[in-house]
Motif scaffolding. Sequence first.
Motif, short mmCIF file in Angstrom:
data_model
loop_
_atom_site.label_atom_id
_atom_site.label_comp_id
_atom_site.label_asym_id
_atom_site.label_seq_id
_atom_site.Cartn_x
_atom_site.Cartn_y
_atom_site.Cartn_z
N GLU A 17 1.19 -1.56 0.19
CA GLU A 17 0.23 0.23 -0.09
C GLU A 17 1.00 1.34 0.11
O GLU A 17 1.79 1.44 1.01
CB GLU A 17 -0.76 -0.24 1.30
N GLY A 18 0.47 2.32 -0.67
CA GLY A 18 1.60 3.61 -1.01
C GLY A 18 2.28 3.72 -1.80
O GLY A 18 3.48 5.37 -2.12
N THR A 19 2.75 2.48 -2.78
CA THR A 19 3.50 2.89 -3.68
C THR A 19 2.23 2.03 -5.20
O THR A 19 1.13 1.87 -5.05
CB THR A 19 4.19 0.96 -4.20
N PRO A 20 2.46 3.03 -6.07
CA PRO A 20 1.71 3.50 -7.48
C PRO A 20 1.31 1.81 -8.23
O PRO A 20 2.64 0.86 -7.88
CB PRO A 20 2.85 3.50 -7.99
N GLY A 21 0.67 1.38 -8.30
CA GLY A 21 0.12 0.20 -9.10
C GLY A 21 0.63 -1.44 -8.61
O GLY A 21 -0.07 -1.35 -7.34
N LEU A 22 0.77 -1.67 -8.69
CA LEU A 22 1.23 -3.03 -8.34
C LEU A 22 2.51 -3.02 -7.73
O LEU A 22 2.98 -3.90 -7.11
CB LEU A 22 1.16 -3.95 -9.56
N GLY A 23 3.11 -1.98 -7.51
CA GLY A 23 4.27 -1.48 -6.15
C GLY A 23 5.40 -2.57 -6.95
O GLY A 23 6.21 -3.39 -6.81
#
Length: 402
Positions: A17-23
Amino acid sequence: MDADRLWFNARLATLAEGTPGLGIVDHGALACKDGRIVYAGPMADLPPSLRAKERIDCAGRWITPGLIDCHTHLVFGGDRAQEFEMRLAGASYEEIARAGGGIVSTVKATRAAGEDDLVTSALPRLDHLLAEGVTTVEIKSGYGLDTETELRSLRAARRLGEARPVTVTTTFLGAHALPPEANGDKAAYVAKVVDEMLPAVAAEGLADAVDAFCEGIAFSPDETARVFEAARAHGLPMKLHADQLSNLHGAALAARFGALSADHLEYTDAEGAAAMAAAGTVAVLLPGAFYFIRETKKPPVELFRAAGARMALATDCNPGTSPLTSLLLTMNMGATLFRLTVEECIAGVTREAARALGRLDEVGTLEAGKWCDLAIWDIERPAELVYRIGFNPLHARVWRGK
């Protein structure tokens, strides 16, 4: 830092969580110790002090969190192939149920099966899920509809988690249908669920959550609320089969009780979607059932997006309306039938599925401190997991670091 195992030269979809897309981490590594992740991130940031007993070169393969099937009815007796033929001949879901088929026919077969029989028949279904990278699976009861068989079904479900390297969460679904011996008396049966079945299940510690089927052919919102009040009194979280065949405002009811999830949701309205988002109740979409019973009303994905409700995907594996044991196919269905994005599909069987089970603190993303449950894939890009039909690109499955 010591580690038991290090996977390197990998591409990670951390889903953090907090990372864009799939991290995504293109040049990644992941390390575990005592079954838990101690590092997941860029190779370049790997602590120089990290010493691993075993190093595994992933040769550029992708690593995702282990897949999570957050809605199944995996334990049951018999099958319903005959009803499949009836449906093909034009009989509706409601007509089959009212004719004594549907759930009640599975109840008869399940009551006749011993605990060992239930375990033996469920293992092949479970093995199909594991072969596609599933590391956590939820299993509901609900085909006993009497105290003895409900307990037996939940014990069988727990035994599946002992027979295979997989995390099993169990859900008590006593309020699934009305058994024949109830003679149409829903109030008396709900009282039995609340006063007899649920206390017995709780006393043995056999359920991680309580579910109900809120629908015209099952239980009313008021009857469902009685079951939920009892679940709350026993300290058990709730889930709900809601708004599948009509809008009884089951989604809003689930949200009012702070349920972990509301599932199906084909007829949910904007008010229900907003209530779920506000309560943190996950929308679990079940395209297998939508496909199998030839439903035409799709769940309101745009309403869930607009409200900010989280969406998960699951097989709904069951003998009557979704005899599906493939989360990969479920993702394809979610994209093709419901127009979910690739990111929504993959998050829906990892991070959001974990959230729907109340297990996001333990699984569902690749982050330090969580269980080292991994799926390692022979793919060039994550979209392949959603795009292909009948093709399994799993290279390796890791449960708790092994």
